[in-house]
Design a protein around this motif. Structure first.
Motif, PDB file in Angstrom:
ATOM      1  N   ALA A  26       0.834  -1.198   0.000  1.00  0.00           N
ATOM      2  CA  ALA A  26       0.000   0.000   0.000  1.00  0.00           C
ATOM      3  C   ALA A  26       0.873   1.253   0.000  1.00  0.00           C
ATOM      4  CB  ALA A  26      -0.923  -0.002   1.213  1.00  0.00           C
ATOM      5  N   ASP A  27       0.212   2.408  -0.130  1.00  0.00           N
ATOM      6  CA  ASP A  27       0.972   3.654  -0.240  1.00  0.00           C
ATOM      7  C   ASP A  27       1.563   4.120   1.075  1.00  0.00           C
ATOM      8  OD1 ASP A  27      -1.351   4.464   0.999  1.00  0.00           O
ATOM      9  OD2 ASP A  27      -1.929   5.923  -0.543  1.00  0.00           O
ATOM     10  N   ASP A  28       1.301   3.386   2.177  1.00  0.00           N
ATOM     11  CA  ASP A  28       2.018   3.671   3.421  1.00  0.00           C
ATOM     12  C   ASP A  28       3.260   2.799   3.546  1.00  0.00           C
ATOM     13  OD1 ASP A  28       0.866   1.222   3.853  1.00  0.00           O
ATOM     14  OD2 ASP A  28       0.005   1.706   5.807  1.00  0.00           O
ATOM     15  N   LEU A  29       3.593   2.078   2.463  1.00  0.00           N
ATOM     16  CA  LEU A  29       4.784   1.228   2.346  1.00  0.00           C
ATOM     17  C   LEU A  29       4.716  -0.031   3.207  1.00  0.00           C
ATOM     18  CD1 LEU A  29       7.588   3.964   2.299  1.00  0.00           C
ATOM     19  CD2 LEU A  29       6.263   3.042   0.397  1.00  0.00           C
ATOM     20  N   ALA A  30       3.534  -0.367   3.692  1.00  0.00           N
ATOM     21  CA  ALA A  30       3.373  -1.554   4.525  1.00  0.00           C
ATOM     22  C   ALA A  30       2.731  -2.682   3.719  1.00  0.00           C
ATOM     23  CB  ALA A  30       2.524  -1.242   5.750  1.00  0.00           C
ATOM     24  N   PRO A  31       3.045  -3.940   4.076  1.00  0.00           N
ATOM     25  CA  PRO A  31       2.375  -5.079   3.436  1.00  0.00           C
ATOM     26  C   PRO A  31       1.110  -5.458   4.203  1.00  0.00           C
ATOM     27  CG  PRO A  31       4.181  -5.873   4.801  1.00  0.00           C
ATOM     28  CD  PRO A  31       4.164  -4.364   4.963  1.00  0.00           C
ATOM     29  N   TYR A  32       0.068  -5.853   3.472  1.00  0.00           N
ATOM     30  CA  TYR A  32      -1.193  -6.238   4.080  1.00  0.00           C
ATOM     31  C   TYR A  32      -1.723  -7.520   3.437  1.00  0.00           C
ATOM     32  CZ  TYR A  32      -1.354  -1.526   6.040  1.00  0.00           C
ATOM     33  OH  TYR A  32      -1.075  -0.365   6.718  1.00  0.00           O
ATOM     34  N   VAL A  33      -2.434  -8.285   4.256  1.00  0.00           N
ATOM     35  CA  VAL A  33      -3.265  -9.351   3.719  1.00  0.00           C
ATOM     36  C   VAL A  33      -4.604  -8.708   3.392  1.00  0.00           C
ATOM     37  CG1 VAL A  33      -4.419 -11.543   4.182  1.00  0.00           C
ATOM     38  CG2 VAL A  33      -2.102 -11.132   5.055  1.00  0.00           C
ATOM     39  N   MET A  34      -4.966  -8.753   2.123  1.00  0.00           N
ATOM     40  CA  MET A  34      -6.169  -8.055   1.662  1.00  0.00           C
ATOM     41  C   MET A  34      -7.322  -9.035   1.508  1.00  0.00           C
ATOM     42  SD  MET A  34      -6.512  -5.662  -1.702  1.00  0.00           S
ATOM     43  CE  MET A  34      -8.035  -4.858  -2.147  1.00  0.00           C
ATOM     44  N   LYS A  35      -8.499  -8.660   2.050  1.00  0.00           N
ATOM     45  CA  LYS A  35      -9.720  -9.429   1.893  1.00  0.00           C
ATOM     46  C   LYS A  35     -10.693  -8.586   1.074  1.00  0.00           C
ATOM     47  CE  LYS A  35      -8.990 -12.439   5.751  1.00  0.00           C
ATOM     48  NZ  LYS A  35      -9.611 -13.301   6.759  1.00  0.00           N
ATOM     49  N   PHE A  36     -11.319  -9.218   0.087  1.00  0.00           N
ATOM     50  CA  PHE A  36     -11.991  -8.499  -0.982  1.00  0.00           C
ATOM     51  C   PHE A  36     -13.510  -8.448  -0.824  1.00  0.00           C
ATOM     52  CE2 PHE A  36      -8.053 -10.268  -2.619  1.00  0.00           C
ATOM     53  CZ  PHE A  36      -7.490  -9.202  -3.308  1.00  0.00           C
ATOM     54  N   THR A  37     -14.076  -7.306  -1.167  1.00  0.00           N
ATOM     55  CA  THR A  37     -15.539  -7.192  -1.188  1.00  0.00           C
ATOM     56  C   THR A  37     -16.138  -8.057  -2.282  1.00  0.00           C
ATOM     57  OG1 THR A  37     -15.365  -5.238  -2.612  1.00  0.00           O
ATOM     58  CG2 THR A  37     -15.545  -4.866  -0.247  1.00  0.00           C
ATOM     59  N   GLY A  38     -15.374  -8.344  -3.308  1.00  0.00           N
ATOM     60  CA  GLY A  38     -15.877  -9.135  -4.422  1.00  0.00           C
ATOM     61  C   GLY A  38     -15.763 -10.632  -4.222  1.00  0.00           C
ATOM     62  N   ALA A  39     -15.252 -11.079  -3.082  1.00  0.00           N
ATOM     63  CA  ALA A  39     -15.134 -12.512  -2.811  1.00  0.00           C
ATOM     64  C   ALA A  39     -16.512 -13.115  -2.568  1.00  0.00           C
ATOM     65  CB  ALA A  39     -14.230 -12.755  -1.611  1.00  0.00           C
ATOM     66  N   GLY A  40     -16.596 -14.438  -2.686  1.00  0.00           N
ATOM     67  CA  GLY A  40     -17.875 -15.118  -2.612  1.00  0.00           C
ATOM     68  C   GLY A  40     -18.602 -14.928  -1.299  1.00  0.00           C
ATOM     69  N   GLN A  41     -17.882 -14.760  -0.195  1.00  0.00           N
ATOM     70  CA  GLN A  41     -18.528 -14.617   1.116  1.00  0.00           C
ATOM     71  C   GLN A  41     -19.208 -13.269   1.298  1.00  0.00           C
ATOM     72  OE1 GLN A  41     -15.629 -15.883   0.512  1.00  0.00           O
ATOM     73  NE2 GLN A  41     -15.126 -17.635   1.822  1.00  0.00           N
ATOM     74  N   GLY A  42     -18.832 -12.272   0.486  1.00  0.00           N
ATOM     75  CA  GLY A  42     -19.502 -10.985   0.541  1.00  0.00           C
ATOM     76  C   GLY A  42     -18.980 -10.054   1.625  1.00  0.00           C
ATOM     77  N   ARG A  43     -19.589  -8.888   1.684  1.00  0.00           N
ATOM     78  CA  ARG A  43     -19.093  -7.823   2.549  1.00  0.00           C
ATOM     79  C   ARG A  43     -19.313  -8.106   4.028  1.00  0.00           C
ATOM     80  NH1 ARG A  43     -23.640  -3.202   1.015  1.00  0.00           N
ATOM     81  NH2 ARG A  43     -25.369  -4.133   2.195  1.00  0.00           N
ATOM     82  N   LYS A  44     -20.266  -8.991   4.391  1.00  0.00           N
ATOM     83  CA  LYS A  44     -20.500  -9.258   5.805  1.00  0.00           C
ATOM     84  C   LYS A  44     -19.304  -9.948   6.444  1.00  0.00           C
ATOM     85  CE  LYS A  44     -25.492  -9.092   6.027  1.00  0.00           C
ATOM     86  NZ  LYS A  44     -26.736  -9.724   6.503  1.00  0.00           N
ATOM     87  N   THR A  45     -18.536 -10.662   5.658  1.00  0.00           N
ATOM     88  CA  THR A  45     -17.291 -11.236   6.177  1.00  0.00           C
ATOM     89  C   THR A  45     -16.350 -10.131   6.639  1.00  0.00           C
ATOM     90  OG1 THR A  45     -17.460 -13.173   4.749  1.00  0.00           O
ATOM     91  CG2 THR A  45     -15.280 -12.627   5.579  1.00  0.00           C
ATOM     92  N   LEU A  46     -16.287  -9.057   5.876  1.00  0.00           N
ATOM     93  CA  LEU A  46     -15.408  -7.941   6.233  1.00  0.00           C
ATOM     94  C   LEU A  46     -15.941  -7.189   7.446  1.00  0.00           C
ATOM     95  CD1 LEU A  46     -14.585  -6.564   2.655  1.00  0.00           C
ATOM     96  CD2 LEU A  46     -13.653  -8.543   3.863  1.00  0.00           C
ATOM     97  N   VAL A  47     -17.261  -7.057   7.534  1.00  0.00           N
ATOM     98  CA  VAL A  47     -17.869  -6.428   8.705  1.00  0.00           C
ATOM     99  C   VAL A  47     -17.498  -7.201   9.969  1.00  0.00           C
ATOM    100  CG1 VAL A  47     -20.040  -5.837   9.845  1.00  0.00           C
ATOM    101  CG2 VAL A  47     -19.777  -5.442   7.380  1.00  0.00           C
ATOM    102  N   ALA A  48     -17.617  -8.537   9.896  1.00  0.00           N
ATOM    103  CA  ALA A  48     -17.275  -9.360  11.055  1.00  0.00           C
ATOM    104  C   ALA A  48     -15.809  -9.217  11.421  1.00  0.00           C
ATOM    105  CB  ALA A  48     -17.612 -10.822  10.769  1.00  0.00           C
ATOM    106  N   GLU A  49     -14.939  -9.158  10.419  1.00  0.00           N
ATOM    107  CA  GLU A  49     -13.509  -8.987  10.684  1.00  0.00           C
ATOM    108  C   GLU A  49     -13.245  -7.703  11.463  1.00  0.00           C
ATOM    109  OE1 GLU A  49     -11.056 -10.951  10.247  1.00  0.00           O
ATOM    110  OE2 GLU A  49     -11.304 -12.192   8.465  1.00  0.00           O
ATOM    111  N   VAL A  50     -13.903  -6.630  11.066  1.00  0.00           N
ATOM    112  CA  VAL A  50     -13.655  -5.335  11.701  1.00  0.00           C
ATOM    113  C   VAL A  50     -14.201  -5.305  13.124  1.00  0.00           C
ATOM    114  CG1 VAL A  50     -14.168  -2.868  11.618  1.00  0.00           C
ATOM    115  CG2 VAL A  50     -13.549  -4.086   9.531  1.00  0.00           C
ATOM    116  N   ILE A  51     -15.460  -5.665  13.292  1.00  0.00           N
ATOM    117  CA  ILE A  51     -16.069  -5.581  14.628  1.00  0.00           C
ATOM    118  C   ILE A  51     -15.351  -6.511  15.600  1.00  0.00           C
ATOM    119  CG2 ILE A  51     -18.148  -6.036  15.973  1.00  0.00           C
ATOM    120  CD1 ILE A  51     -19.782  -5.038  13.616  1.00  0.00           C
TER     121      ILE A  51
END
Length: 271
Positions: A26-51
């Protein structure tokens, strides 16, 4: 809210994950494991990750830093793998990034011993969020710099896939018979005493506030993102008070608790 950074390079897919997460820069020069909104599990997977990730940090667990990753889908045009290219093209906009822990090792209960108190805290937390993805088959824990880190909470809070049944889910039991830390004699009673008072409406609201609005809009039955956030707070708050009474652990001795927590270097005397 989550810190926002932009993806500058897609490095490689991480095929261990069912949703095909990827390692990015990313532009902060750090490496990340990226999880995608377009993946089959959908955006609720990302919501759960954050909360769940934010709540875990507030409760004192080690969880990699989370950020909102802005992805320009044009990055996918140069990818030779058609599956990866389609995923990148379908995930333009806000995605989730988890700070990559270099040289971290996957948790192995035969190689790394966990204290009953820490095991109890993790089991209690997983019961609170109804995490069904911390089994011995797939622990979703890493050992980094000698410490245990929690990752991958996307399969948690199953009730948010059917909000009409959320109130009933708040009172359901949690089967920890398959939990990766069950063999270590988790002290869930001590965990409840220490952690339940910390799960306040304010703490939960802070965790829910970090979820980007774009992942919460158009949720059926809700007026808007803030109403969805309140539903997460209410369900988790109700569950926190008594979930320790409904955790089912296997009835077996945990010989590993006789070892000093950390890496197993030798067998204890008499074994």
């Amino acid at each position: 809210m989550l810190a926002e950074v932009a993806v500058t390079r897609y490095v490689t897919p991480l095929r261990e994950g069912g949703s095909l997460p990827g390692l990015v820069e990313a532009d902060d020069l750090a490496p990340y494991v990226m999880k995608f909104t377009g993946a089959g599990q959908g955006r609720k997977t990302l919501v759960a990750e954050v909360i769940c990730g934010r709540l875990a940090r507030r409760l004192g667990f080690r969880v990699p830093d989370l950020v909102a990753l802005d992805l320009d889908p044009v990055i996918g045009l140069g990818e030779p793998d058609p599956e990866v290219q389609e995923l990148l093209k379908a995930s333009g906009g806000t995605n989730l990034g988890m700070r990559f822990l270099p040289r971290a090792l996957g948790f192995d209960p035969l190689a790394y011993t966990v204290d009953p108190l820490e095991a109890g805290r993790i089991v209690w937390f997983d019961a609170l969020i109804n995490n069904v993805d911390r089994s011995w088959r797939n622990p979703n824990m890493l050992v980094w710099q000698g410490d245990l880190w929690l990752i991958d909470h996307g399969a948690s809070m199953i009730w948010h896939h059917n909000w009409r049944g959320a109130a009933a889910w708040a009172g359901k039991a949690y089967d920890a018979g398959d939990h990766a830390l069950a063999p270590f004699g988790p002290d869930v009673a001590a965990a409840a005493t220490a952690l339940a008072p910390l799960v306040t409406a304010e703490t939960l609201a802070d965790a829910a506030a970090a979820v980007p609005d774009v992942w919460l809009v158009d949720e059926p039955g809700f007026d808007g993102p803030d109403a969805v956030r309140r539903a997460y707070v209410e369900t988790l708050l109700e569950r926190a008070a008594t979930i320790h009474e409904r955790i089912a652990l296997p009835e077996r001795a945990a010989s590993s608790t006789r070892r000093t927590p950390g890496w197993v270097t030798e067998e204890p005397a008499g074994e």
